[in-house]
Write a protein that holds these residues in place. Structure first.
Motif: not given
Length: 277
Positions: A1-14, A19-22, A189-197
């Protein structure tokens, strides 16, 4: 999950989106598990006020946890989270009046030495704001532990998890509406994975505490430093700094000793309660 958070940031997620998807992912998974197990009737509660307090503190802590992960390398953010048992010991003594002998206080001080080493005061390798985020996250997480001890006297673990996930979605939905943006397929996909993980991890943690004692479960959490190191190197090309290799074992040793002393204390209380006079 933490890795997805950093990947999400790299791909422009705020932060608000992550937090919402988590929490949305956790809400879906927990609801499904409860519906297939004890049934949705089990989420009824007479302590909605306690759940609201837990949601407020838990969501605040999650903001700082995510901020630390987005600001620091994975291994350093994970290492700072290991200071949670240190703060939990302090809060347990102050708020709950739990007996805390000199051995555990010595472990607390030792743990803080490890934190100082990782933080590298006066150094420039880690951003100070990231260190601050990590330590505030540890304090708020420790506060959640104290609240969960009180709520757990009357509420099932899955019920508490469900109320936290659902209640936190109320403010997060507003935040998401203000920060939502378009993403490519990888970003979604990264946002969804953040929530699922995140949801899967929360369920796994709840289950682990049901099947094993805290003294057995908590040491397993320290293995996350191994995965944070591997994922940080594989996905982001970063490895822990020299001082992290020194400070992390000190923090881990401190936390393990605190857990072990708590295990001994509870065993002594249990034996005293069942032993004949």
């Amino acid at each position: 999950m933490n890795a997805c958070i950093k990947l999400g940031e790299v791909h422009g997620a705020k932060l608000g989106e992550l937090l919402f998807f988590r929490q949305a992912g956790a809400a879906v998974l927990v609801t499904a598990v409860i519906a297939s197990g004890p049934g949705l009737a089990s989420i009824r509660t007479q302590r909605i006020g306690a759940h609201i307090r837990r949601a407020v503190v838990g969501l605040t802590g999650m903001v700082f946890v995510f901020s630390a992960i987005m600001t620091l390398p994975l291994a350093e953010a994970t290492t700072l989270s290991f200071s949670t048992p240190i703060f939990a010991t302090i809060l347990g003594a102050i708020v709950l009046g739990e007996p805390t002998g000199w051995r555990r206080w010595a472990a607390v001080l030792t743990g803080f030495v490890g934190v100082v080493i990782v933080a590298r005061p006066g150094g420039h390798a880690l951003p100070p704001i990231g260190i601050a985020y990590g330590l505030i996250a540890a304090v708020t997480t420790a506060t959640v532990f104290i609240l969960l001890r009180q709520i757990g006297r009357t509420e099932r673990a899955q019920t508490t998890v469900w109320w936290f996930s659902v209640l936190s979605l109320v403010p997060l939905s507003i935040v998401y509406a203000m920060t939502a943006q378009a993403h490519d397929a990888t970003g979604w996909a990264i946002l969804a994975a953040t929530g699922l993980f995140g949801g899967a991890a929360q369920l796994a943690m709840t289950a682990s505490l049901r099947y094993g004692s805290v003294s057995l479960v908590v040491p397993m959490d320290y293995s996350s430093l191994l995965w944070a190191t591997v994922l940080g190197w594989w996905l982001f090309g970063t490895l822990p700094g020299d001082t992290t290799w020194i400070g992390a074992p000190i923090i881990v040793a401190s936390g393990l000793y605190i857990v072990w002393r708590e295990h001994l204390r509870r065993r002594e209380i249990t034996e005293a309660a069942i032993s004949p006079e």
